[in-house]
Write an enzyme that holds these catalytic residues in place. Structure first.
Site, PDB file in Angstrom:
ATOM      1  N   LYS A 114       5.534   1.094  -0.616  1.00  0.00           N
ATOM      2  CA  LYS A 114       5.286   2.076  -1.975  1.00  0.00           C
ATOM      3  C   LYS A 114       4.890   1.306  -3.138  1.00  0.00           C
ATOM      4  O   LYS A 114       3.403   2.402  -3.397  1.00  0.00           O
ATOM      5  CB  LYS A 114       6.413   3.322  -2.289  1.00  0.00           C
ATOM      6  N   LYS A 195      -4.458   1.047  12.378  1.00  0.00           N
ATOM      7  CA  LYS A 195      -3.381   2.164  12.334  1.00  0.00           C
ATOM      8  C   LYS A 195      -5.106   2.744  12.112  1.00  0.00           C
ATOM      9  O   LYS A 195      -5.538   2.689  10.680  1.00  0.00           O
ATOM     10  CB  LYS A 195      -2.263   2.999  11.117  1.00  0.00           C
ATOM     11  N   LYS A 198      -6.998   7.938   8.148  1.00  0.00           N
ATOM     12  CA  LYS A 198      -7.731   9.206   7.306  1.00  0.00           C
ATOM     13  C   LYS A 198      -8.790   8.115   6.350  1.00  0.00           C
ATOM     14  O   LYS A 198     -10.112   7.803   5.757  1.00  0.00           O
ATOM     15  CB  LYS A 198      -7.958  10.470   6.881  1.00  0.00           C
TER      16      LYS A 198
END
Ligand code: SF4
Length: 328
Positions: A114, A195, A198
């Site tokens: 992250k 993968k 969106k």
């Protein structure tokens, strides 16, 4: 039928769901309802840790709930709700953070990922993300959490938090959840490499029309070594074939497996078969979705009702937690 325990799962409000979401989570959510008491949460607070703007948060939450219900999540049986509507989760998060060493959080590989993805916004919420996730799970006295193998460390973290909390306060107040390992297929996007996502715009939305879906399927990258129609292909490395294995009949799969290898079928025809089967599979979802979408109040009422039922479970846990801590 007696249920075999309580399952909890949460997902960020990512809006209209795509085929990767469906095969990776929603399909499993629907199936689990037959044997488990299911608690499904749209984790809007988690989403805040990495969001620049919350402008689309409400619409994304609505769209996600709509897709879940249209796909077969049954709110009269399962609890479907929005994380922030049960604020007890924030309270439990605070108490759990007192038994969580900071080094354990910053050592987690997901935290490091992250930080790499959001180098300009390494906020306190991001560090505490796994603690909030543990609070989500533990607040509802969860027996099982469906996880893919790569998410196993997060659940192990939650289990350690339970042991630390129960040890610190000398009572078995929190329940250690078990892992319900599911084989989550890695669904690649239409680029055939990454993968489905969106943000990469390589996805096939569940709510797309049949025409739009066909268009996306026709854009799919196939076996890149197959240049001409007359070249034999290799279905084993082709993403179109991976989807055939899920959506096509055994006869069609067998036929493509043979014909592709001897150039007996071209990619255009192969994709047309996939588009037809995928559209047939999605048709009931689309018509249910259109029906539900006529009445947005029903979606919001369903989420409000879910929050009410989740609050009952949450308060049971919090009463025991506050008692065990010895809060005055
Ligand atoms: Fe893929 Fe089908 Fe083309 Fe073979 S014929 S490479 S399986 S799209």
């Amino acid at each position: 039928m007696t249920k075999q325990g309580r399952v909890f799962s949460g997902a960020r409000p990512t809006g209209r769901q795509h085929l990767g979401n469906y095969l990776g989570a929603i399909k499993n959510y629907v199936a689990l309802q037959d044997n488990y008491e299911c608690v499904y949460c749209i984790v809007d607070v988690h989403a805040l840790t990495t969001m620049d703007t919350t402008l689309e948060l409400k619409q994304n939450t609505y769209d996600m709930a709509l897709d879940w219900l249209a796909a077969g999540i049954r709110p009269e049986e399962s609890i479907v709700f929005i994380q922030s509507h049960v604020p007890q989760v924030m309270e439990l998060h605070t108490y759990l953070s007192m038994v969580t060493p900071i080094g354990k959080l910053t050592d987690l590989p997901t935290f490091k990922d992250k930080v790499r993805e959001n180098p300009n916004n390494v906020n306190y919420g991001l560090v505490g993300y796994p603690v909030l996730m543990a609070a989500d799970i533990l607040l509802y006295a969860t027996d099982f959490v469906p996880v893919g193998v790569d998410q196993a460390p997060h659940l192990e973290f939650t289990r350690e938090v339970v042991r630390s909390f129960n040890y610190r306060y000398g009572a078995p107040v929190l329940k250690e959840p078990q892992m319900k390992t599911t084989s989550i297929p890695k669904v690649l996007g239409i680029d055939g490499v990454q993968k489905m996502s969106k943000s990469l715009n390589n996805h096939i939305e569940l709510a797309s029309t049949a025409e739009e879906t066909t268009q996306r399927v026709m854009q799919m990258v196939t076996d890149t070594a197959r240049i001409r129609r007359s070249d034999p292909g290799n279905p084993d490395v082709c993403n179109v074939f991976s989807l055939h294995k899920i959506f096509s009949s055994q006869d069609e799969i067998d036929m493509i497996n043979v014909e592709c290898r001897r150039a007996g079928i071209g990619c255009v025809d192969c994709k047309k078969i996939l588009a037809k089967n995928l559209n047939a599979h999605l048709e009931p979802f689309r018509s249910r979705r259109n029906e539900l979408d006529q009445n947005p109040a029903y979606i919001w009422d369903t989420l409000a009702d879910g929050a009410k039922r989740a609050t009952v479970l949450a308060e049971e846990t919090m009463t025991a937690v506050r008692d065990a801590i010895g809060l005055p």
